[in-house]
Scaffold this motif. Structure first.
Motif, PDB file in Angstrom:
ATOM      1  N   ASP A  17       0.835  -1.202   0.000  1.00  0.00           N
ATOM      2  CA  ASP A  17       0.000   0.000   0.000  1.00  0.00           C
ATOM      3  C   ASP A  17       0.871   1.254   0.000  1.00  0.00           C
ATOM      4  OD1 ASP A  17      -1.716   2.207   0.953  1.00  0.00           O
ATOM      5  OD2 ASP A  17      -3.186   0.643   1.336  1.00  0.00           O
ATOM      6  N   GLN A  18       1.902   1.269   0.866  1.00  0.00           N
ATOM      7  CA  GLN A  18       2.809   2.426   0.929  1.00  0.00           C
ATOM      8  C   GLN A  18       3.531   2.617  -0.406  1.00  0.00           C
ATOM      9  OE1 GLN A  18       5.499   2.233   4.285  1.00  0.00           O
ATOM     10  NE2 GLN A  18       3.895   1.464   5.630  1.00  0.00           N
ATOM     11  N   SER A  27       1.137   3.994  -3.036  1.00  0.00           N
ATOM     12  CA  SER A  27       0.822   5.399  -2.746  1.00  0.00           C
ATOM     13  C   SER A  27       1.981   6.300  -3.158  1.00  0.00           C
ATOM     14  CB  SER A  27       0.519   5.569  -1.254  1.00  0.00           C
ATOM     15  OG  SER A  27      -0.614   4.818  -0.872  1.00  0.00           O
ATOM     16  N   THR A  61       2.215   6.524  -6.901  1.00  0.00           N
ATOM     17  CA  THR A  61       1.206   7.443  -7.441  1.00  0.00           C
ATOM     18  C   THR A  61       1.703   8.882  -7.388  1.00  0.00           C
ATOM     19  OG1 THR A  61      -0.579   5.962  -6.755  1.00  0.00           O
ATOM     20  CG2 THR A  61      -1.175   8.240  -7.199  1.00  0.00           C
ATOM     21  N   GLU A  62       2.322   9.242  -6.243  1.00  0.00           N
ATOM     22  CA  GLU A  62       2.875  10.597  -6.109  1.00  0.00           C
ATOM     23  C   GLU A  62       3.956  10.844  -7.160  1.00  0.00           C
ATOM     24  OE1 GLU A  62       4.251  11.280  -2.154  1.00  0.00           O
ATOM     25  OE2 GLU A  62       2.437  10.470  -1.225  1.00  0.00           O
ATOM     26  N   CYS A  94      -1.554   2.684 -10.932  1.00  0.00           N
ATOM     27  CA  CYS A  94      -1.389   2.687  -9.470  1.00  0.00           C
ATOM     28  C   CYS A  94      -2.713   2.954  -8.773  1.00  0.00           C
ATOM     29  CB  CYS A  94      -0.354   3.728  -9.065  1.00  0.00           C
ATOM     30  SG  CYS A  94       1.323   3.320  -9.527  1.00  0.00           S
ATOM     31  N   ASP A  95      -3.487   3.909  -9.282  1.00  0.00           N
ATOM     32  CA  ASP A  95      -4.791   4.207  -8.688  1.00  0.00           C
ATOM     33  C   ASP A  95      -5.680   2.972  -8.688  1.00  0.00           C
ATOM     34  OD1 ASP A  95      -4.257   6.824  -8.056  1.00  0.00           O
ATOM     35  OD2 ASP A  95      -5.155   7.671  -9.875  1.00  0.00           O
ATOM     36  N   LEU A 114      -4.260   0.274  -6.291  1.00  0.00           N
ATOM     37  CA  LEU A 114      -4.412   0.666  -4.890  1.00  0.00           C
ATOM     38  C   LEU A 114      -5.873   0.538  -4.460  1.00  0.00           C
ATOM     39  CD1 LEU A 114      -2.799   1.701  -2.481  1.00  0.00           C
ATOM     40  CD2 LEU A 114      -3.190   4.031  -3.286  1.00  0.00           C
ATOM     41  N   ARG A 115      -6.771   0.946  -5.340  1.00  0.00           N
ATOM     42  CA  ARG A 115      -8.201   0.842  -5.023  1.00  0.00           C
ATOM     43  C   ARG A 115      -8.603  -0.617  -4.828  1.00  0.00           C
ATOM     44  NH1 ARG A 115      -9.896   2.765  -9.404  1.00  0.00           N
ATOM     45  NH2 ARG A 115      -9.514   4.940  -8.815  1.00  0.00           N
ATOM     46  N   ARG A 118      -7.100  -2.052  -1.491  1.00  0.00           N
ATOM     47  CA  ARG A 118      -7.826  -1.635  -0.286  1.00  0.00           C
ATOM     48  C   ARG A 118      -9.198  -2.290  -0.195  1.00  0.00           C
ATOM     49  NH1 ARG A 118      -5.846   4.738  -0.087  1.00  0.00           N
ATOM     50  NH2 ARG A 118      -3.691   4.222   0.515  1.00  0.00           N
TER      51      ARG A 118
END
Length: 716
Positions: free
Chosen positions: A676-677, A680, A683-684, A698-699, A702-703, A706
């Motif tokens: 997850d880290q 995230s 994505t940045e 990545c979005d 990650l979605r 989660r």
């Protein structure tokens, strides 16, 4: 380099390792898309409320009030909280179970959660954080995502249940603050208690009082199992049992196994026993006593309910009576067959069957699926009275056998969960098959962790017992093994109490090495809770003992914890110095994992201090050692810190490569919080480098991650 591989489920994916250079954003995005995620929580919502009994007398008034609550909830006018009060044994939990089965289950399709707060009460205080952790896992939240603190767990529970129709049933609530954090925002909280909770009523709770059965309802229950019972004899039995369904059912089961007896015979014997033990004639006194909560007062089985239980237990076989006394003797609330055999019980299956048939014991469900049993509260009190007659030598032998069982079992669980690590105790003398000849207590890491969690309340009770009996060797050994549970599941209240007992035991044993270990592990709990001053006090005491021991690993552990605190307090230079001392200690004893960990920590401190290139130099060495030693747990951690150092140097492409590698390593080692880290951070970086394909990949990933770990409600 990049290679292609295939997971068991058949999904082709890329593997990025080392300092691979990936050409083109599309390749990187495709790599992210093919990272393998966890399978996701089961789609079946939790259904934890105890099942309703078939033998139940319809309490018309109470059901009417509960049905009104259900109807109000279905119209979107939920009162939020229902408080059901009454004596122990009066049938509160069974009433709620009947109501849930008939009226509520369909109205709360997103799950029914259940907890007996007595199982989580330590010295009168409920470990609410532990309760919420169990709820979160039941709702599908992956254990790596359960936060450490009560406030964070409360917040996550409210977020997870904000749009879900969830029912929570909390048994044996003593004070309103124990219940409030368990309230689901869009659901119902049902509380059972032996006392009124006026502050919850002021919050708008619906209050329902469950009295002992009146004569008419009690006679109806008696005739469920004795259809020819005469009105007068049945009514007298109801009075003798104080109107408590628990006592009535126990007598009924006892009588059902003795067809040669009449109900009149039982009533006469119970009346005589009651008069003998209390000096009072039976009748209204018994009901009054029950209403005042004195159904089990003074002496062995005194009081009307005590007389009934004396009759029932006295009619059981010798081995069942022995088991009953043993259950009254043990400090634990739930038992397994393996534990009872270790404690010296014989014919365990037959005896448990007798107690279950007599409604003296009930099955207790647990997350690990191992069959467990417990006595009802009133029955447990009676069993303790009977256990008072056990000779002191026999008592201590049985208790020591129970303590030794848990010491050895926890040591095996610790080894299965954490593998080879520093341990001050010798391996257990008994094998797993010695502890449980029929079925292994656990078979893999996940099973072992679930077993420790299911036994959590018992383990702490056994620690307290061992400390009280001055069995200090058992205290610190058990405490050392419980690191596997506490560090994984974050039961901080238990963690802290256990290690305080462990510290005292080490002092009593004259073991400075053990005391250093206990204090350091206690400091880690305080550190995780943000109680840095408390942690430092433990570490200062541990540091004072370092010169008394030869094991450099112990000093390394202390320097590491002190470094973590310094890093959290943004004292990066101090942290670096402390981590370097820890590295030196680990290098001195050739601990390769320790060398990797402390090099990683030094890298963290250097990044925090803005020393980007120095950090890269250290982290490159740590990564090489981790690869050579196949230290999969540390590789994604090192990759994430490496990426932050590269970001500091504005080396964007290399940072993207490092984070992608970390994400891949985290997925393969099932470190989903680290994955997850990584996603995230990636994505940045994609936003910073204007890499839209990578950002979209990545979005999406990650979605989906989660959702699978239970952090967002499933779609639809």
């Amino acid at each position: 380099m990049i290679s292609c591989g295939t997971e068991d489920e058949g999904a082709v994916h890329n593997t990025l390792s080392g300092n691979a250079v990936v050409a083109g954003p599309l390749v990187m995005a495709r790599h992210v898309e093919q990272i393998v995620l966890p399978p996701g929580a089961p789609g079946v919502p939790p259904s934890q409320v105890p099942p309703p009994s078939r033998c139940f007398v319809n309490r018309t008034a109470e059901f009417a009030a509960l049905r009104a609550v259900a109807a109000s909830y279905s119209l979107g006018q939920s009162p939020g909280i229902v408080v059901v009060t009454g004596l122990g044994g009066v049938g509160k939990t069974q009433l709620v179970a009947q109501w849930v089965g008939r009226d509520v289950k369909e109205r709360c399709p997103d799950g029914q959660l259940y907890v007996d707060l007595d199982d989580h009460r330590r010295d009168g205080v409920v470990d609410t954080a532990g309760v919420l952790a169990g709820f979160l896992r039941a709702l599908g939240v992956h254990e790596q995502y359960v936060p450490p603190g009560l406030a964070e767990r409360t917040g996550l529970f409210r977020s997870i249940t904000a749009d879900r129709a969830v029912l929570v049933v909390a048994d044996n609530v003593q004070h309103a603050p124990e219940a409030r954090p368990l309230m689901p925002p869009s659901g119902l909280l049902v509380v059972t208690s032996r006392r009124r909770l006026p502050s919850l009523e002021m919050d708008g709770a619906v209050s329902i009082v469950v009295d002992p059965l009146d004569v008419g309802a009690g006679v109806q229950l008696v005739r469920r199992w004795h259809v020819t019972a005469a009105q007068e004899a049945a009514a007298e039995l109801v009075r003798l049992c104080g109107g408590l369904p628990l006592a009535l059912r126990a007598v009924g089961e006892w009588l059902a196994g003795r067809p040669q007896l009449r109900l009149d015979d039982v009533v006469r014997d119970l009346a005589a026993e009651h008069e003998r033990t209390t000096g009072e004639e039976p009748g209204h006194t018994a009901v009054t006593e029950a209403r005042m909560g004195g159904a089990m007062t003074g002496g062995t089985g005194s009081g009307s309910v005590g007389a009934a239980l004396d009759t029932v237990v006295g009619g059981l076989g010798d081995h069942t009576q022995q088991l009953y006394r043993l259950l009254g003797l043990l400090p634990v609330k739930t038992v397994t067959g393996a534990l009872l055999r270790a404690a010296g019980a014989v014919h365990v299956d037959d005896a448990l069957g007798d107690l279950l048939m007599a409604h003296l014991a009930v099955a207790a469900e647990a997350e690990d699926g191992v069959p467990r049993y417990r006595l009802h509260d009133i029955v447990r009190t009676h069993a303790r009275m009977r256990a008072a007659a056990v000779p002191q030598e026999e008592r201590r032998a049985a208790l020591r056998a129970v303590v030794d069982f848990y010491v050895d079992a926890a040591a095996h669980a610790d080894t299965m969960i954490l593998g080879p690590r520093m341990r001050l105790q010798e391996p257990p003398a008994r094998s797993m098959s010695d502890l449980s000849a029929r079925t292994p207590l656990f078979t893999d890491r996940a099973d072992a962790l679930d077993w420790l969690d299911a036994e959590r309340a018992n383990l702490l009770s056994v620690l307290r017992l061992a400390a009280a009996e001055q069995w200090y060797d058992a205290v610190w050994r058990l405490c050392e093994s419980l690191w596997a549970l506490y560090h994984s599941r974050k039961h901080h209240a238990d963690w802290i109490e256990a290690h305080r007992l462990g510290t005292e035991a080490a002092q009593r044993e004259g073991r400075p090495d053990v005391e250093i270990r206990m204090r350091n592990q206690l400091a880690r709990a305080e550190y995780e809770l943000g109680e840095f001053e408390r942690a430092e006090r433990q570490l200062e005491a541990a540091t004072a003992l370092i010169d008394l021991v030869d094991d450099a690993r112990l000093s390394g552990a202390v320097w590491e914890t002190r470094g973590l605190i310094a890093l959290s307090l943004e004292r990066s230079d101090d942290a670096r110095d402390l981590f370097e001392r820890a590295l030196h200690a680990n290098a001195a004893c050739g601990d390769r994992h320790g060398i990797v960990v402390q090099s990683y920590n030094i890298g963290q401190a250097l990044v925090a201090g803005g020393h980007w290139q120095q950090a890269l130099d250290v982290l490159d060495g740590a990564a090489a050692t981790a690869r050579d030693s196949r230290d999969a747990a540390m590789q994604p951690r090192i990759g994430l810190v490496t990426a932050r150092a590269l970001i500091g140097l504005e080396k964007w492409e290399r940072a993207v490569e490092a984070v992608t590698a970390a994400a891949d390593q985290a997925a393969r080692s099932k470190q989903y919080a680290k994955l997850d880290q990584a996603l995230s951070l990636l994505t940045e970086l994609a936003e910073r480098t204007d890499d839209m394909p990578l950002r979209e990949a990545c979005d999406n990933k990650l979605r989906e991650l989660r959702r699978r770990v239970g952090m967002t409600p499933p779609a639809g």
